[in-house]
Structure formats: C-alpha cells, structure tokens
Design a protein around this motif. Structure first.
Motif, PDB file in Angstrom:
ATOM      1  N   THR A  40      -6.905  75.171 -66.389  1.00  0.00           N
ATOM      2  CA  THR A  40      -8.016  75.112 -67.335  1.00  0.00           C
ATOM      3  C   THR A  40      -9.312  75.179 -66.539  1.00  0.00           C
ATOM      4  N   THR A  45      -7.831  78.249 -70.882  1.00  0.00           N
ATOM      5  CA  THR A  45      -6.569  77.690 -70.396  1.00  0.00           C
ATOM      6  C   THR A  45      -5.515  78.784 -70.315  1.00  0.00           C
ATOM      7  N   ASN A 136      -1.891  70.573 -81.491  1.00  0.00           N
ATOM      8  CA  ASN A 136      -2.347  70.024 -80.215  1.00  0.00           C
ATOM      9  C   ASN A 136      -1.309  69.026 -79.705  1.00  0.00           C
ATOM     10  N   GLU A 138      -1.458  65.845 -79.129  1.00  0.00           N
ATOM     11  CA  GLU A 138      -1.367  64.576 -79.846  1.00  0.00           C
ATOM     12  C   GLU A 138      -0.413  64.705 -81.037  1.00  0.00           C
ATOM     13  N   ILE A 160       1.086  72.223 -73.797  1.00  0.00           N
ATOM     14  CA  ILE A 160      -0.315  72.343 -73.398  1.00  0.00           C
ATOM     15  C   ILE A 160      -1.095  72.933 -74.560  1.00  0.00           C
ATOM     16  N   THR A 163      -7.337  73.046 -75.223  1.00  0.00           N
ATOM     17  CA  THR A 163      -8.327  72.265 -74.475  1.00  0.00           C
ATOM     18  C   THR A 163      -7.905  72.030 -73.029  1.00  0.00           C
ATOM     19  N   ASN A 165      -5.389  69.883 -72.344  1.00  0.00           N
ATOM     20  CA  ASN A 165      -4.573  68.664 -72.324  1.00  0.00           C
ATOM     21  C   ASN A 165      -3.088  69.037 -72.354  1.00  0.00           C
ATOM     22  N   TYR A 166      -2.273  68.233 -71.709  1.00  0.00           N
ATOM     23  CA  TYR A 166      -0.848  68.540 -71.662  1.00  0.00           C
ATOM     24  C   TYR A 166      -0.021  67.270 -71.894  1.00  0.00           C
ATOM     25  N   ILE A 176       0.726  61.985 -71.604  1.00  0.00           N
ATOM     26  CA  ILE A 176      -0.360  62.956 -71.794  1.00  0.00           C
ATOM     27  C   ILE A 176      -1.234  62.971 -70.550  1.00  0.00           C
ATOM     28  N   GLY A 177      -1.575  64.181 -70.085  1.00  0.00           N
ATOM     29  CA  GLY A 177      -2.437  64.348 -68.930  1.00  0.00           C
ATOM     30  C   GLY A 177      -3.616  65.251 -69.231  1.00  0.00           C
ATOM     31  N   HIS A 178      -4.620  65.190 -68.344  1.00  0.00           N
ATOM     32  CA  HIS A 178      -5.859  65.942 -68.583  1.00  0.00           C
ATOM     33  C   HIS A 178      -6.333  66.690 -67.342  1.00  0.00           C
ATOM     34  N   GLU A 179      -5.510  66.770 -66.299  1.00  0.00           N
ATOM     35  CA  GLU A 179      -5.929  67.438 -65.068  1.00  0.00           C
ATOM     36  C   GLU A 179      -6.177  68.929 -65.320  1.00  0.00           C
TER      37      GLU A 179
END
Length: 441
Positions: A40, A45, A136, A138, A160, A163, A165-166, A176-179
């Motif tokens: 991303t 992404t 998404n 969530e 994924i 945005t 987020n994965y 959940i991760g945001h890297e």
C-alpha cells in the motif's frame, strides 16, 4: 497345500488392504506451497499471489452478486470441487477486497473454540460467499466469527481491503494489521518466529526485495512475484499461476507457470458486465515447454494406469509375504533355501509399505531424491528402498534361476518368486523414470 491354504486367508485380507490403499490415495489432498505480498503506497494497494501447485487446470472466473450476495467478484483456482466448481485460491471483489489462501502446518496444541459456532459444510461456497458479502476486513472478521473456522486446520488466509488493512485468518485466531507492506507464505504468523519463517526461500526473497524499494507499479510487482516464485530443479515444476490484483482499478494481471515475460490482463467490472463466466487460463498463453513436461509426467496421483499397476503390485507383495511366511514354517528343515522365504516375506512387506508411501505422498515425485520428510522419519528412510531393490535385483534373479535348476521348491513357489522379480525389475524402470535414483539433482 500351501497355496490353497493362503487363498482362504487372502480372499478377504488382500482385498481389504488394496481397497484401503486406494481409499487413502483418493482422499488425501496434497498441500500447496504458496506465497503472497501486499503493498500500500500513496493510496494504492496491490496484491500479488503465487499459487504453487501440480494441478493442470488453472482457471479464472467471474461471479456477479445475487440476492444476499451483494458484490461481484473474480476468483482464481485450479482444484475442481465437483458440483461446487473450482475451489478459490485467491480473488477480489468489486469493493476492492482481496484474499489469498496458503497451506500451513498447524501446531498440535490448537486452543479450543469456547463457544459453539456454525459448521462450514461447503468450504468452496463459504470462501466465495465472503467476497460476495463483505467489503472490508472488519466485515470479513465479523462474518468469519460466526463459523467454526478450525475446520481449515491446514490453511492460513489473508484478506486485504482497498485501504491496505489486512486480516490474517488462522484456524484458531484472527489478526488485523495495518503495515504498508506485508509478505506471507506457508506458516501461521502468530506462532512462527521470524527466524523460522525466513528459512522459507520464497518468504525470505520477498522480505529482502521489499527492503530495497517499495513501489506499486506493475513492473515492480511483476519483479517481486518473480523473486518469490518457485521453479524446482527436478522437472521444472513450481508456481502454476501468479496473479496481481489492483484493488483500486480492479485490474487483474495473470502470469502462467512461472513465466514472467508475458501476461494477460482483465478488468473486474468489464468482465462482470459480460455475466458469470469461467476461463481456462492456459489457453491465453503461448505454449510452455515446462508445463508440457509437467502435463506428461505420470504418477499415481494423476494416472489410472500407474495407480492400477501399483495397487496390483502391492497386492502381489502382500500375498507373497504371507505365502512364504506360511511356507517357511510348513516346509521341511532340510530345505537349504528356507532363508530365501523369510527374505522374500520381509522384502514383500517393505515394498507393500513403500507403495503405500508412493500413493499417499505426492512430494516424493517432485522433490530431489532421496526425499526427506521433515515430519516423518519413516518416510525419509523409505526413500532409500529403490536403491535397495536396485542392489538386490541381480542376486534375486540368480537365486531364482538356481531354484529352477535344482528343483528344490514347488512349481508355484518358484514362479511366484519369478513374478516378484519381474515386478521388481519393472519398478526399477519406473523409479528411474520418476528420478528416484537421481541423487545429484
């Protein structure tokens, strides 16, 4: 007398063991060594997925949303699941939600799910429903939480969204991760040390590649997918299909059988406008010599003639073991060749077991010889059986000829010995075809 006695024993037992071997052959599903990454950057992404498999039927298909299935989606996969169609290996919906499925060994101490959840009765449809109903990560997490996901006890999934987020879904936990960048291969990240994960070449190559530069261009993603792909030395097998998913534009780039100088592109919205349809990916690409070699490679798991030959051989070896065991104890002590009967009994049981291993472990045919199984020492030891037969074949024929000349054994015993020798000789040829003697590859 020996023969009639054994016929009564073998009438049911031999059939039982042959059928058992056949059942095991058809129910075992081999694991896939796959890899994926996500990048991303600047609001864009990109997802890359490498499906490493020995199947010959890579497909891409498009399904519009219907009824409760709100979103249209594209899927790729190669394993046919009967009336359910092909099982999805990766995919993307028109909300920019993507997923990838990777085989993973699950630890033995999986924590039990405390509350009762819905059983997953149709795994293929379940995986497709997630993309049809969620937009998404969530929503994916909430949807999966309704089900007993531990039934996927040999898989790890990653979802994924647009945005970046994965959501990593393991059989017993979800994270959940945001890297901005993330690489995953065949391990459960929640219980795997990074040092252990880096032992996987495809994972290590992806992590190293992303340390030098990060980009979301197709050229960069193609190079990264190439870096993470698999092409094994033995017959050039490995990555069946590479897919690169642009979660913002809906573009899908496909590369066939680890060849990265040619690709085809689809746009999700354009394809959904054509209605539901499925496409055979191979037909879009130029002839591929390595894939042709894979297609012609005959093993028990893809060829009925090979299966039947091995099952008949297994039945012969099991019968031979019982026959000569009974003959040893019923025969006279003056028979100077009695020791051969015990040898044939033991060798028959060894070969019966090895055929079972060949029919239930596809990795033996594609990895270097002698095959090493990290989880089963007995299978690793069994990989030396072809060398044993190669070493014994000449002495066995010599002993068999002496028995014919000296007329010590009965006719049936001598010809059963000869039949075994002929099958051993045939198996040596087959073992050579499978590269089981190629210790330097």
């Amino acid at each position: 007398m020996d023969f009639l006695f054994l016929v009564q024993i073998m009438r049911f037992k031999q059939l039982k063991y042959i059928l058992l071997t056949a059942i095991v052959l058809f129910v075992i599903e081999s694991g896939l060594s796959c890899s994926m990454y996500k990048i991303t950057m600047c609001g864009k992404t990109m997802i890359g997925c490498n499906e490493d498999a020995w199947r010959l039927t890579p497909q891409i298909w498009f399904e519009n949303g219907k009824g409760e299935s709100l979103y249209g989606a594209a899927f790729t996969g190669s394993r046919f699941d009967g009336a359910n169609g092909y099982a999805p290996q990766s995919g993307m919906n028109d909300c920019g939600l993507s997923f990838s499925r990777l085989a993973s060994h699950t630890p033995d101490n999986i924590p039990a799910i405390p509350e009762k959840r819905n059983a997953i009765t149709n795994p293929t449809q379940y995986l497709k429903d997630i993309l049809h109903r969620c937009k998404n990560v969530e929503e994916v997490k909430s949807y999966i939480y309704q089900f007993d996901h531990s039934s996927f006890n040999e898989d790890v999934f990653i979802y994924i969204d647009r945005t970046g987020n994965y959501l990593v879904v393991e059989p017993y936990t979800m994270t959940i991760g945001h890297e901005p960048t993330y690489v995953l291969s065949n391990f459960c990240p929640s219980v795997t040390d990074e040092s252990d994960a880096l032992k996987l070449d495809r994972y290590r190559n992806g992590v190293t590649f992303l340390k030098n530069k990060t980009d979301t261009s197709i050229a960069f993603c193609t190079a990264l997918s190439d870096t993470m792909h698999v092409c094994r030395n033995k017959i050039g097998d490995g990555t069946l299909l590479t897919s690169i998913w642009d979660l913002n534009s809906g573009d899908i780039h496909l590369y066939f059988y680890h060849q990265y100088n040619y690709f085809i592109r689809f746009n999700l919205q354009d394809e959904l406008a054509k209605g539901d349809h499925i496409l055979n990916i191979e037909t879009f690409f130029p002839p591929n010599a390595e894939f042709a070699k894979l297609r012609e490679y005959k093993i028990p798991q893809n060829n009925y003639t090979v299966i039947i030959f091995l099952l008949i051989s297994a039945g012969l070896f099991f019968f031979t073991s019982l026959f000569f065991l009974v003959s040893y104890f019923k025969g006279g002590k003056n028979d100077e060749y009695r020791f051969i009967k015990i040898g044939l009994c033991v060798l028959g049981l060894i070969m019966f077991y090895y055929i079972f291993v060949l029919c239930t472990n596809i990795y033996i045919f594609y990895f270097s010889a002698p095959y090493k199984d990290a989880h089963n020492l007995l299978v690793s030891v069994a990989s030396y059986i072809p060398y044993l037969i190669l070493f014994l074949i000449a002495p066995l024929f010599w002993l068999n000829i002496r028995l014919f000349i000296e007329k010590v054994w009965g006719r049936f015993s001598k010809w059963l010995f000869m039949l075994n020798n002929l099958v051993y000789l045939t198996l040596i040829v087959v073992f050579a075809y499978w590269g089981l003697f190629n210790v330097f590859i």
